[in-house]
Design a protein around this motif. Sequence first.
Motif, mmCIF file in Angstrom:
data_model
loop_
_atom_site.group_PDB
_atom_site.id
_atom_site.type_symbol
_atom_site.label_atom_id
_atom_site.label_comp_id
_atom_site.label_asym_id
_atom_site.label_seq_id
_atom_site.Cartn_x
_atom_site.Cartn_y
_atom_site.Cartn_z
ATOM 1 N N CYS A 1 0.795 -1.274 -0.034
ATOM 2 C CA CYS A 1 0.073 0.088 0.044
ATOM 3 C C CYS A 1 0.901 1.196 0.034
ATOM 4 N N ARG B 1 10.935 8.125 16.064
ATOM 5 C CA ARG B 1 9.426 7.980 15.446
ATOM 6 C C ARG B 1 9.252 6.713 14.889
ATOM 7 N N HIS B 2 10.130 5.926 14.651
ATOM 8 C CA HIS B 2 9.867 4.784 13.778
ATOM 9 C C HIS B 2 9.874 3.530 14.464
ATOM 10 N N MET C 1 -2.429 1.624 14.042
ATOM 11 C CA MET C 1 -3.077 2.674 13.063
ATOM 12 C C MET C 1 -4.370 2.707 13.076
ATOM 13 N N ILE D 1 1.881 13.157 12.678
ATOM 14 C CA ILE D 1 0.875 11.984 13.411
ATOM 15 C C ILE D 1 -0.101 11.316 12.549
ATOM 16 N N ARG E 1 2.832 7.481 17.964
ATOM 17 C CA ARG E 1 3.415 8.667 17.881
ATOM 18 C C ARG E 1 2.661 9.701 18.523
HETATM 19 O O1 4AD Z 1 1.469 8.497 6.501
HETATM 20 P P1 4AD Z 1 1.368 6.957 6.524
HETATM 21 O O2 4AD Z 1 2.460 5.995 5.984
HETATM 22 O O3 4AD Z 1 -0.121 6.963 5.730
HETATM 23 C C1 4AD Z 1 -0.460 5.716 5.535
HETATM 24 O O4 4AD Z 1 -0.326 4.712 5.695
HETATM 25 C C2 4AD Z 1 -1.886 5.880 5.026
HETATM 26 N N1 4AD Z 1 -2.327 4.741 3.807
HETATM 27 C C3 4AD Z 1 -3.001 6.357 5.789
HETATM 28 C C4 4AD Z 1 -4.297 6.626 5.424
HETATM 29 O O5 4AD Z 1 -4.649 7.511 4.740
HETATM 30 N N2 4AD Z 1 -5.535 5.734 5.565
HETATM 31 O O6 4AD Z 1 1.266 6.658 7.913
HETATM 32 C C5 4AD Z 1 0.122 7.204 8.615
HETATM 33 C C6 4AD Z 1 0.363 7.513 10.135
HETATM 34 C C7 4AD Z 1 1.751 8.506 10.154
HETATM 35 O O7 4AD Z 1 1.382 9.701 10.036
HETATM 36 C C8 4AD Z 1 2.451 8.095 11.537
HETATM 37 O O8 4AD Z 1 1.845 8.541 12.518
HETATM 38 C C9 4AD Z 1 2.282 6.509 11.592
HETATM 39 O O9 4AD Z 1 1.148 6.448 10.769
HETATM 40 N N3 4AD Z 1 3.365 5.978 11.147
HETATM 41 C C10 4AD Z 1 4.381 5.240 11.852
HETATM 42 N N4 4AD Z 1 4.415 5.092 13.264
HETATM 43 C C11 4AD Z 1 5.325 4.622 13.886
HETATM 44 N N5 4AD Z 1 6.394 4.057 13.238
HETATM 45 C C12 4AD Z 1 6.349 4.101 11.670
HETATM 46 N N6 4AD Z 1 7.322 3.374 11.149
HETATM 47 C C13 4AD Z 1 5.215 4.600 11.104
HETATM 48 N N7 4AD Z 1 4.992 4.984 9.760
HETATM 49 C C14 4AD Z 1 3.655 5.704 9.855
#
Ligand code: 4AD
Length: 434
Positions: free
Chosen positions: A166, A218-219, A225, A358, A408
Motif C-alpha cells: 500500500c 519516531r519509527h 494505526m 502523526i 506517535r
Molecule cells: O503517512 P502514512 O504512511 O499513511 C498511510 O499509511 C495511509 N495509508 C493512511 C491512510 O490514509 N489511511 O502513515 C500514517 C501514520 C503516520 O502519520 C504516523 O503517525 C504513523 O502512521 N506511522 C508510523 N508510526 C510509527 N512508526 C512508523 N514506522 C510509522 N509509519 C507511519
Amino acid sequence: MSEAPWVYIQDIHQHEGQEVALKGWLYAKRSSGKLHFLQVRDGTGTIQAVLFKGDVPEELFAAADKLPQEASIAVRGAVKKDARSPLGFELSVKDLAVLQAAEGYPITPKEHGVAYLMEHRHLWLRSARQHAILRVRHSIVKAVRDYFDERGFTLFDAPILTPAACEGTSTLFEVPYFDQKAYLTQSGQLYGEAGAMALGKVYVFGPTFRAEKSKTRRHLTEFWMVEPEVAFMDLAGDMDLAEDFLVSVVAHVLARHERELKEVLERDLEPLRRVQKPFPRISYTEAVERIAKAGHPMKWGDDIGGDEETVLANQFDRPVMVHRYPAAMKAFYFKRDPDDTKLALGVDVLAPEGYGEIVGGGQREENIATLEVALKEQGLPPEPFSWYLDLRRWGSVPHAGFGLGIERTVAWICGLHHVRETIPFARTIERLAP
Ligand code: 4AD
Ligand code: MG
C-alpha cells in the motif's frame, strides 16, 4: 486473610474504616524502628501499608523487614484516611502473607540505561511511569473509537496478511504463504476504501508493519494505526475530520489524565490545551518556503524530514496541516489536484513541539484509467490490485481518509522523547525481544 474482603486499591475509598485484603506486589519499602512502610501496588493503584511492631506477631514484623522488591504479597488491614498520601488512604496492616519472595529483582530504584530497561521491558512495565503511559494509551485508543462510533462509522477490520504493497515496496515485510508470498500490511487503507463503498463511513484499526531501516525516535516496525475512510468526502472534508478528531482525542485524554500527565510524566499541559480549532493549513509549497527561510536549505520536491518538520511545527502553537504535496513523492492512490496535476491531494498533520507527523491521508483517485497509469509509474504489478480497481469499475465516488499513528500520538500527548515507551513491547530494526 480469608475473612476480610479482597478489594482493589482503586476502590479503597469505599472501604474507609473497614478491614480489607489487598493482593499485589511490593513496590518499595522503608523502615523506622517500630514501623515498616510498604508501598503495595496491585495494578489499579499504589497504597502505603504500615506495619506497626505492636500490631503484628514478632516474626511477621521481622519478615516484613526483609521483604524484597516485587515480592508478591497479600496484606490484611484497616483502611485509614491519610491526608498526606496521594491516594488519600493508607492501610494499617494486621496480617501479611508472602506468595513469592522475589530475590534480586533486576530493576532497582537506581538509574538504569534505556538499553537495559528495554531488555527487561517485561519487568520495566511495572514502574509508575510506564503505568501512566499505558493508561494514557488506553484512553487515547478509547477516545479514538468513541469518536468514530459516536459519528456513525463502522469498525472495519482489514487483513494483516496481504498480497500487495500500500505504501511503497521498500518497507515490506515478506512472509512465506504456502506456495506464494504474502506481506504484512503497511496500512489497512485499500481495504478501508472497499469498506467505505459498502458502508459509507468506516474506520480500520489494527497493527501495521513497516520494515523501516531507519533508527529514529519516531519509527517502529510494528505500530497501530486508525484509518477512517469516507465516501463522498474531499480533501477539505478530510482536513476538517482530522482536525475535529484530534481536538476531541486530546480533550478526552486531558479530562481523564491530568494528574498522571502532570505529576508522573511531567508533561507541560499548556501546549495540549491549545489543541483547538482551527489548525493552520498550509500548502507543501508554502511549507518549503517557510523551512528554507528559517535557515534549513530545502527545495521544492524534497521530502520534509524529521528536522524540517520540527522547524515548521515550531512556527505554530498547535498542530499544523500541510497539504498538496508533489505527487511524485506520494503513494499511487492519491488523487491529483485538478488545478495543478504535479500535486497530490494529500495532507499530513504535524504535531507541535517536534513530535512530527502523526496523521497522513488525503483524497483518493477515483478514476480507473488514472489509477492504472499511477500503478505503472510506481512499478506496481496490476494483478494484486485488480480488486482495488473494481471499486472504480462499479460505482466509483470521490472519497478520502487518513491514518493516525497511535504510538506517535501517545509520544506527543505524554511528552516522550522516543516512541519505544508508548507500546508494551516495541518492535524496531534493533529489537524483536522480549
Ligand atoms: O503517512 P502514512 O504512511 O499513511 C498511510 O499509511 C495511509 N495509508 C493512511 C491512510 O490514509 N489511511 O502513515 C500514517 C501514520 C503516520 O502519520 C504516523 O503517525 C504513523 O502512521 N506511522 C508510523 N508510526 C510509527 N512508526 C512508523 N514506522 C510509522 N509509519 C507511519
Ligand atoms: Mg506519511
